[in-house]
Scaffold this active site. Structure first.
Site, PDB file in Angstrom:
ATOM      1  N   GLU A 168       0.905  -1.216   0.150  1.00  0.00           N
ATOM      2  CA  GLU A 168       0.019   0.058   0.072  1.00  0.00           C
ATOM      3  C   GLU A 168       0.845   1.251  -0.103  1.00  0.00           C
ATOM      4  O   GLU A 168       0.489   2.300  -0.633  1.00  0.00           O
ATOM      5  CB  GLU A 168      -0.922   0.163   1.320  1.00  0.00           C
ATOM      6  CG  GLU A 168      -1.894  -0.864   1.190  1.00  0.00           C
ATOM      7  CD  GLU A 168      -3.372  -0.713   0.614  1.00  0.00           C
ATOM      8  OE1 GLU A 168      -3.789   0.364   0.461  1.00  0.00           O
ATOM      9  OE2 GLU A 168      -3.920  -1.622   0.168  1.00  0.00           O
ATOM     10  N   CYS A 210      -2.360 -13.509  -1.783  1.00  0.00           N
ATOM     11  CA  CYS A 210      -2.601 -12.063  -1.317  1.00  0.00           C
ATOM     12  C   CYS A 210      -2.556 -11.279  -2.661  1.00  0.00           C
ATOM     13  O   CYS A 210      -1.364 -11.244  -3.075  1.00  0.00           O
ATOM     14  CB  CYS A 210      -1.995 -11.360  -0.183  1.00  0.00           C
ATOM     15  SG  CYS A 210      -2.396  -9.978   0.099  1.00  0.00           S
TER      16      CYS A 210
END
Ligand code: DGL
Length: 276
Positions: free
Chosen positions: A156, A188
């Site tokens: 992120e 993921c």
């Protein structure tokens, strides 16, 4: 019953930016399809939350996409895919594609020594989503699973080539290397953003599996089967919606997709939570 047309968009959702890795695959594999994306950036991460909370969020996210008249939903989040697929599939009469099965199938095809590693969020690993699916495909496989929760904030943050990311990857992946896995599932959707560092730490001989690639093939099969492939000759549009920080999303999305990303809108989280 929803009115469906070939030109309706494909809906894709994730807890944040991770699903962009899946959008990138769909864009290159099915370039004329339109996509509506929802990234729940206000509530990321999902992987540290309970199955009940993740399921509740997943239903709200999917309802948002359904209101956009999507013809198919891609759950571009392994955490949601590991806990909420049955609930989502029961609720909607459009196809709902998750990440786990496509990723497991690709890993089984890729492994030569039968030793497969899986990395994912705490939720995905604790739910044994991949190991259960892999053992269904071949019970002789040896599967080593490891939760790598710090990878999500690193992705992120856009720390794709940072010494902190490298150090953390070395620590997380040590056992995978020692055990000699020859195939590693990036369980993921945030992790492909860090693929270069992960590949460097694991070594060139290890095959990294990105479930998004495999899932795009399944999307094509479903659309084709239902007569819903977009037959337009034009490039499809991507519309992005996030529940917080659209500016930061744009920065990461442009870097990651390697193109200008114009259509990003912020959706109020109260609107999302009201979508029961
Ligand atoms: N990208 C998500 C996944 O594939 C989850 C990251 C998170 O929200 O924890 O699991």
């Amino acid at each position: 019953m929803y009115f469906m047309d070939r030109s309706n968009p494909i809906g894709v959702f994730d807890s944040g930016i991770g699903g962009l890795t899946v959008v990138k695959r769909i864009n290159s594999f099915l370039p004329n399809e339109n996509i509506v994306y929802f990234g729940d950036t206000a509530r990321v991460p999902y992987g540290t939350k309970s199955n009940e909370t993740v399921t509740e969020y997943a239903l709200q996210d999917a309802n948002f996409l359904v209101k956009k008249n999507v013809k198919l939903i891609v759950v571009a989040c392994n955490t949601v895919s590991s806990v909420a697929m049955d609930v989502l599939r029961k609720k909607y009469d459009i196809p709902v594609i998750g990440m786990i099965k496509p990723g497991a199938l690709s890993a089984v095809e890729a492994t030569k020594n039968g030793k497969i590693g899986v990395i994912g969020t705490n939720a995905t690993i604790n739910n044994k989503a991949y190991s259960t699916e892999l053992k269904k495909l071949d019970k002789k496989l040896s599967v080593l699973e490891k939760a790598c929760p710090l990878f999500v904030p690193l992705a992120e943050e856009g720390w794709t080539d940072h010494k902190a990311t490298r150090l953390i990857a070395q620590e997380y992946l040590l056992e995978m290397r020692e055990q000699g896995v020859d195939t590693l599932i990036l369980g993921c959707t945030h992790y492909p953003i860090l693929a270069d560092v992960i590949q460097e730490v694991m070594g060139r001989s290890v095959t990294l599996i990105d479930s998004g690639t495999a899932a795009s093939t399944i999307v094509e099969t479903h659309l084709h089967g239902k007569g819903l492939r977009n037959i337009s000759n034009h490039l499809g549009f991507d519309d992005f919606y996030v529940s917080d920080l659209p500016g930061k999303f744009r920065e990461i999305a442009e870097r990651f997709l390697g193109k200008k990303v114009e259509n990003i809108s912020k959706v109020d989280i109260d609107y999302i939570t009201g979508l029961k």
